[in-house]
Motif scaffolding. Sequence first.
Motif, PDB file in Angstrom:
ATOM      1  N   LYS A 113       9.202  85.271  16.916  1.00 25.67           N
ATOM      2  CA  LYS A 113       7.862  85.870  16.850  1.00 25.67           C
ATOM      3  C   LYS A 113       7.318  85.792  15.426  1.00 25.67           C
ATOM      4  N   ILE A 114       8.159  86.148  14.450  1.00 25.49           N
ATOM      5  CA  ILE A 114       7.727  86.106  13.050  1.00 25.49           C
ATOM      6  C   ILE A 114       7.430  84.671  12.630  1.00 25.49           C
ATOM      7  N   ALA A 115       8.227  83.717  13.120  1.00 26.38           N
ATOM      8  CA  ALA A 115       7.990  82.309  12.777  1.00 26.38           C
ATOM      9  C   ALA A 115       6.640  81.840  13.313  1.00 26.38           C
ATOM     10  N   GLY A 116       6.280  82.272  14.532  1.00 24.44           N
ATOM     11  CA  GLY A 116       4.983  81.909  15.083  1.00 24.44           C
ATOM     12  C   GLY A 116       3.839  82.517  14.296  1.00 24.44           C
ATOM     13  N   LEU A 117       4.001  83.784  13.918  1.00 26.95           N
ATOM     14  CA  LEU A 117       2.976  84.443  13.108  1.00 26.95           C
ATOM     15  C   LEU A 117       2.889  83.809  11.730  1.00 26.95           C
ATOM     16  N   ARG A 118       4.034  83.367  11.233  1.00 28.36           N
ATOM     17  CA  ARG A 118       4.059  82.699   9.924  1.00 28.36           C
ATOM     18  C   ARG A 118       3.242  81.423   9.944  1.00 28.36           C
ATOM     19  N   ASP A 119       3.328  80.657  11.049  1.00 32.95           N
ATOM     20  CA  ASP A 119       2.537  79.426  11.163  1.00 32.95           C
ATOM     21  C   ASP A 119       1.045  79.742  11.222  1.00 32.95           C
ATOM     22  N   GLN A 120       0.687  80.823  11.911  1.00 31.18           N
ATOM     23  CA  GLN A 120      -0.721  81.244  11.933  1.00 31.18           C
ATOM     24  C   GLN A 120      -1.193  81.625  10.538  1.00 31.18           C
ATOM     25  N   LEU A 121      -0.302  82.283   9.799  1.00 26.51           N
ATOM     26  CA  LEU A 121      -0.642  82.698   8.439  1.00 26.51           C
ATOM     27  C   LEU A 121      -0.859  81.490   7.536  1.00 26.51           C
ATOM     28  N   LEU A 122      -0.067  80.434   7.744  1.00 29.59           N
ATOM     29  CA  LEU A 122      -0.229  79.213   6.952  1.00 29.59           C
ATOM     30  C   LEU A 122      -1.591  78.577   7.233  1.00 29.59           C
ATOM     31  N   THR A 123      -2.033  78.648   8.480  1.00 27.79           N
ATOM     32  CA  THR A 123      -3.351  78.125   8.828  1.00 27.79           C
ATOM     33  C   THR A 123      -4.443  78.894   8.099  1.00 27.79           C
ATOM     34  N   ILE A 124      -4.274  80.202   7.978  1.00 20.30           N
ATOM     35  CA  ILE A 124      -5.250  81.022   7.250  1.00 20.30           C
ATOM     36  C   ILE A 124      -5.253  80.649   5.767  1.00 20.30           C
ATOM     37  N   ALA A 125      -4.059  80.449   5.206  1.00 24.22           N
ATOM     38  CA  ALA A 125      -3.971  80.090   3.781  1.00 24.22           C
ATOM     39  C   ALA A 125      -4.643  78.755   3.497  1.00 24.22           C
ATOM     40  N   ASN A 126      -4.686  77.878   4.512  1.00 25.27           N
ATOM     41  CA  ASN A 126      -5.322  76.561   4.362  1.00 25.27           C
ATOM     42  C   ASN A 126      -6.705  76.521   4.990  1.00 25.27           C
ATOM     43  N   ARG A 127      -7.332  77.666   5.182  1.00 27.25           N
ATOM     44  CA  ARG A 127      -8.627  77.716   5.869  1.00 27.25           C
ATOM     45  C   ARG A 127      -9.708  77.038   5.024  1.00 27.25           C
ATOM     46  N   SER A 128     -10.543  76.234   5.717  1.00 22.75           N
ATOM     47  CA  SER A 128     -11.623  75.509   5.048  1.00 22.75           C
ATOM     48  C   SER A 128     -12.809  76.431   4.789  1.00 22.75           C
ATOM     49  N   ASP A 129     -13.591  76.073   3.768  1.00 20.13           N
ATOM     50  CA  ASP A 129     -14.802  76.844   3.473  1.00 20.13           C
ATOM     51  C   ASP A 129     -16.021  76.301   4.206  1.00 20.13           C
ATOM     52  N   GLY A 130     -15.818  75.272   5.033  1.00 20.16           N
ATOM     53  CA  GLY A 130     -16.918  74.701   5.800  1.00 20.16           C
ATOM     54  C   GLY A 130     -17.755  73.696   5.030  1.00 20.16           C
ATOM     55  N   ALA A 131     -17.413  73.441   3.775  1.00 22.45           N
ATOM     56  CA  ALA A 131     -18.182  72.498   2.961  1.00 22.45           C
ATOM     57  C   ALA A 131     -17.283  71.428   2.354  1.00 22.45           C
ATOM     58  N   GLY A 132     -16.145  71.182   2.986  1.00 26.31           N
ATOM     59  CA  GLY A 132     -15.239  70.157   2.498  1.00 26.31           C
ATOM     60  C   GLY A 132     -14.183  70.665   1.549  1.00 26.31           C
ATOM     61  N   GLY A 133     -14.230  71.956   1.208  1.00 27.18           N
ATOM     62  CA  GLY A 133     -13.233  72.547   0.322  1.00 27.18           C
ATOM     63  C   GLY A 133     -12.370  73.547   1.075  1.00 27.18           C
ATOM     64  N   PHE A 134     -11.562  74.284   0.311  1.00 28.11           N
ATOM     65  CA  PHE A 134     -10.655  75.261   0.904  1.00 28.11           C
ATOM     66  C   PHE A 134     -10.805  76.587   0.168  1.00 28.11           C
ATOM     67  N   LEU A 135     -10.785  77.670   0.942  1.00 30.59           N
ATOM     68  CA  LEU A 135     -11.021  78.993   0.365  1.00 30.59           C
ATOM     69  C   LEU A 135     -10.004  79.340  -0.714  1.00 30.59           C
ATOM     70  N   GLY A 140      -9.774  73.452  -7.003  1.00 28.18           N
ATOM     71  CA  GLY A 140     -10.137  72.268  -6.243  1.00 28.18           C
ATOM     72  C   GLY A 140      -8.934  71.573  -5.654  1.00 28.18           C
ATOM     73  N   SER A 141      -9.090  71.127  -4.405  1.00 27.16           N
ATOM     74  CA  SER A 141      -8.033  70.385  -3.734  1.00 27.16           C
ATOM     75  C   SER A 141      -8.672  69.581  -2.618  1.00 27.16           C
ATOM     76  N   GLY A 142      -8.394  68.295  -2.584  1.00 25.06           N
ATOM     77  CA  GLY A 142      -8.943  67.451  -1.532  1.00 25.06           C
ATOM     78  C   GLY A 142      -8.174  67.563  -0.237  1.00 25.06           C
ATOM     79  N   THR A 143      -7.003  68.158  -0.289  1.00 23.43           N
ATOM     80  CA  THR A 143      -6.159  68.357   0.892  1.00 23.43           C
ATOM     81  C   THR A 143      -5.830  69.844   0.996  1.00 23.43           C
ATOM     82  N   PRO A 144      -5.339  70.304   2.152  1.00 20.67           N
ATOM     83  CA  PRO A 144      -4.953  71.720   2.265  1.00 20.67           C
ATOM     84  C   PRO A 144      -4.033  72.129   1.129  1.00 20.67           C
ATOM     85  N   PRO A 145      -4.313  73.252   0.471  1.00 22.24           N
ATOM     86  CA  PRO A 145      -3.573  73.605  -0.754  1.00 22.24           C
ATOM     87  C   PRO A 145      -2.121  74.012  -0.538  1.00 22.24           C
TER      88      PRO A 145
END
Length: 409
Positions: A113-135, A140-145
Amino acid sequence: MRLATSNMFDASIANLQRRQQKLQETQGQLTSGKRIAQASDDPTGAARAERALVSIGRVDANQRALEASRNSMILSESALGDASELMQQMREAMMAAGNASYSDSERAGLANKIAGLRDQLLTIANRSDGAGGFLFGGQGSGTPPFLDQNGGVTFTGVGGSIQTGNMDNFALTIDGDQAWQQARSGNGSFVTGPNGNTAGASTPPKGWIDSGRVTNPGLLTGNNYNIVISGTAPAQTIAVTNTDTGAAVPLDGNPTGTFTPGKGISFDGMAMTISGKPVDGDQFSIKPSSNDLKVFDVLDKAVAELRAPLRGQAEISQSNSNRIRDLDAVMSNLQNVRSQVGERMNNLDGTETRMAALKQYNKSEQSAAEDLDMTQGISDFQNQQTGYDTALKTYAMVQRMTLFQYINV
């Protein structure tokens, strides 16, 4: 002095033309609502209006930058809120894993369960700002940070944050390294943990130590310590050594070093409790805290420990206590970053109010410099129109003041 008739005609025509031109200028001002059509109309007023216009343009640019920053901060605050909810779910799972009645398979289920939540958390950490960047891409990073590798999650961005570059320097991104990888370890001042047994470093203690607390910040040394339990219950003793200096450390209010499980011990401004059933030679370490606790390292370690089979109750209790302590630390760090984002949003609101007031002031300055007083303009137009009509009548009368007119009569 002799005046020719032609001179009178020329003077009348020139007067008509001047009045007609002035009438046209006033009519143009009434139509546009501006008393300055070109700089030559009023150089001082034109310069004043231009300064106000430049200031308005600067405020408009700052407002656009402010809106970009506000959108980014809203998205970042939302992401941090989502992360906090997931972290809370993982903490609850870790609390449940400490249940002594749970089997290894049940703890492995919680690990999944924690591993699944951890993967969701990684997606949040790599969330896009909607303009080609990452929050959380930092500068600056051209790829998920955050890159998930065999050795764990690493931050591939650049620490810091992107700024708008205007006078107010609004932030457009969050420092992902600070938010996700720089939590204060332990309780924020020191880190407690098991240190094996004198019989062998790989032998886990039969007791466990809590995260401890600070009783007197002025007495903290920032050194490393080793705690050793000696003897057999109920006649056990405890000894503390400062491993940096090699000196024995006296216990507060316990000169003989008597040890009872579950009873607090304190020294050098610190206090902690060792529980369970420690045996002769059990050791525990105390280290100074550092800003290097990483969210995903904590979660990976928690998952690995929960999946480990055949652990004793003391080892399980120590593991869960440490992981819950670390989860609290990284959650607190994320909450601090979220608070900083909220404060930035408050500052943006205050700046926006100030900008609106500045823009209104400059518009008033521009209006005062170039706008026409409509009441005065209408009055001037009517007066000029009357003067023009009079000039026309005068010219008509002058036309009849010739010798030929008298001859015709």
